[in-house]
Each structure stands twice: as structure tokens, then as C-alpha cells.
Design a protein around this motif. Structure first.
Motif, PDB file in Angstrom:
ATOM      1  N   TYR A  30     -12.267   0.566  24.450  1.00  0.00           N
ATOM      2  CA  TYR A  30     -12.047   2.005  25.444  1.00  0.00           C
ATOM      3  C   TYR A  30     -14.119   2.162  26.445  1.00  0.00           C
ATOM      4  N   PHE A  31     -13.242   2.183  27.729  1.00  0.00           N
ATOM      5  CA  PHE A  31     -14.188   1.985  28.975  1.00  0.00           C
ATOM      6  C   PHE A  31     -14.612   4.092  29.518  1.00  0.00           C
ATOM      7  N   ILE A  32     -15.447   4.061  29.992  1.00  0.00           N
ATOM      8  CA  ILE A  32     -15.873   5.981  30.150  1.00  0.00           C
ATOM      9  C   ILE A  32     -16.142   5.133  31.977  1.00  0.00           C
ATOM     10  N   ASN A  36     -19.925   0.795  31.001  1.00  0.00           N
ATOM     11  CA  ASN A  36     -20.098   1.083  29.953  1.00  0.00           C
ATOM     12  C   ASN A  36     -18.540   1.537  29.391  1.00  0.00           C
ATOM     13  N   GLY A  37     -18.630   0.353  27.509  1.00  0.00           N
ATOM     14  CA  GLY A  37     -17.645   0.679  26.993  1.00  0.00           C
ATOM     15  C   GLY A  37     -18.200  -0.012  25.852  1.00  0.00           C
ATOM     16  N   TRP A  38     -16.918   0.504  25.033  1.00  0.00           N
ATOM     17  CA  TRP A  38     -17.673   0.653  23.276  1.00  0.00           C
ATOM     18  C   TRP A  38     -16.024   0.061  22.838  1.00  0.00           C
ATOM     19  N   THR A  50     -23.051  -2.414  28.304  1.00  0.00           N
ATOM     20  CA  THR A  50     -23.414  -1.411  29.815  1.00  0.00           C
ATOM     21  C   THR A  50     -23.369  -2.197  31.212  1.00  0.00           C
ATOM     22  N   ASN A  51     -22.443  -3.250  30.782  1.00  0.00           N
ATOM     23  CA  ASN A  51     -22.975  -4.439  32.460  1.00  0.00           C
ATOM     24  C   ASN A  51     -21.337  -4.635  31.840  1.00  0.00           C
ATOM     25  N   VAL A  72     -11.523   3.940  19.357  1.00  0.00           N
ATOM     26  CA  VAL A  72     -12.482   4.728  19.941  1.00  0.00           C
ATOM     27  C   VAL A  72     -12.451   5.440  20.740  1.00  0.00           C
ATOM     28  N   TYR A  73     -13.114   6.292  21.433  1.00  0.00           N
ATOM     29  CA  TYR A  73     -12.217   7.773  22.844  1.00  0.00           C
ATOM     30  C   TYR A  73     -13.688   7.823  22.543  1.00  0.00           C
TER      31      TYR A  73
END
Length: 181
Positions: A30-32, A36-38, A50-51, A72-73
Motif C-alpha cells: 500500500y502506498f499513500i 511512501n509505501g509499505w 520513502t522514495n 496493509v492499509y
């Protein structure tokens, strides 16, 4: 390659591989925003970028080794949730620096998580499990009656009332009242 991450910068015309930095299976991402993602996966894996995925960093949790995260969210840079085996739900309110395990009171695998805002969210999983939280994921209430015993794969809401869930065997569930029925 089960730990592979692929990305696109042109709407899916061309896809490129990224190095995830983990040998573990990855199940959810998931990316916001564009940077930025997880991503989450087996052996308690939570990784963060973060890149835009050029570099990924492993996030340490208090989950036991061998634990599998499935989805993930995040609603913003600070508030996020992950689901996993044994009905596990972890949440962060500090951008993933630390994660708190919360009790779902359900044993099955929880496969998908979705939040409309920092308070209202749903998770779905095995055996037709549908849970709802109105306090940021601290407590989870079963959405009853259970309408299917099928494995549920994904959940999505457009507002506080309208939502959809998909599952095995072509299951599609739709609610107009926030999951009350």
C-alpha cells in the motif's frame, strides 16, 4: 521470486522490478503517495519505502518469527493497520515506527483491511469473517449474521454505508448500511 516488487510510472504500460531487501514472500502493498509505501509478508515482514520503492527498510514488530502478514492499509502517513494469521491485527499511529497488536477475538486468517478514515474500518478473512472497528482498530465487532462460510479476500468501502467484499467461489457481498446487513 516471491519477494519481488514491481512498479510502473506510466499507467502500467511498462513494469520494472525493485529490490525489496527481503527473501520472504510478500502478500500486500500500500502506498499513500508516490513515495511512501509499505509491503507485508511472511516471517513477520513489514517493509517501508520513502522514495517510491528505490530502497526498502525492514520495520521491526513484536510479532513472533514465522508470523505471516497478509495486507496493509494506511489512511495517512501516521495511521496504518496490518492483518495476518490467527486473527491478528496490528496498528501504528506513528508512521510504522512501532506497531501494537490488538485483539480481534477471531482465530481465522484475516486477509484484507480497509479504513475510510482514522477510526472506521473493516477486515475480512477465512470462514466468512467480517469485522468492523469504529475506534481506529482498538476493538473489533463481528458483522453478523455471517452470510457465507467462504474465504473472503478483499474489502472496499466508498463511504460509511456502501461497501463490497469478494471471496472464494465468486462470492461478492454488498452492503448499503455499513455492514449491518
Amino acid at each position: 521470486r516471491y519477494s519481488q516488487i514491481i512498479h510502473t510510472t506510466n499507467g502500467g504500460v511498462i513494469w520494472s522490478s525493485q529490490v525489496s531487501g527481503t527473501p520472504n514472500w510478500l502478500y500486500g502493498v500500500y502506498f499513500i503517495d508516490a513515495n511512501n509505501g509499505w509491503a507485508v509478508g511472511s516471517d513477520s515482514t513489514i517493509i517501508h519505502t520513502t522514495n517510491g520503492g528505490t530502497n526498502w527498510t525492514r520495520v521491526i514488530t513484536n510479532a513472533s518469527n514465522g508470523f505471516r502478514f497478509t495486507d496493509v492499509y494506511f489512511t495517512d502517513e501516521m495511521h496504518g493497520w496490518v492483518t495476518g494469521i490467527y486473527g491478528s491485527i496490528f496498528l501504528t499511529t506513528n508512521g510504522g515506527i512501532s506497531w501494537q497488536e490488538v485483539e480481534s477475538n477471531h482465530y481465522p486468517l484475516l486477509n484484507s483491511v480497509y479504513f475510510l478514515d482514522n477510526n472506521n474500518g473493516w477486515v475480512v478473512g477465512d470462514q466468512g469473517t467480517i469485522l468492523r472497528s469504529t475506534d481506529g482498530g482498538i476493538t473489533w465487532i463481528p458483522q453478523l449474521p455471517r452470510v457465507t462460510g467462504n474465504f473472503l479476500y478483499s474489502v472496499f468501502f466508498t463511504d460509511y454505508d456502501k461497501g463490497w467484499i469478494i471471496g472464494e467461489g465468486g462470492t461478492i457481498l454488498h452492503t448499503f448500511n455499513g455492514g449491518s446487513s
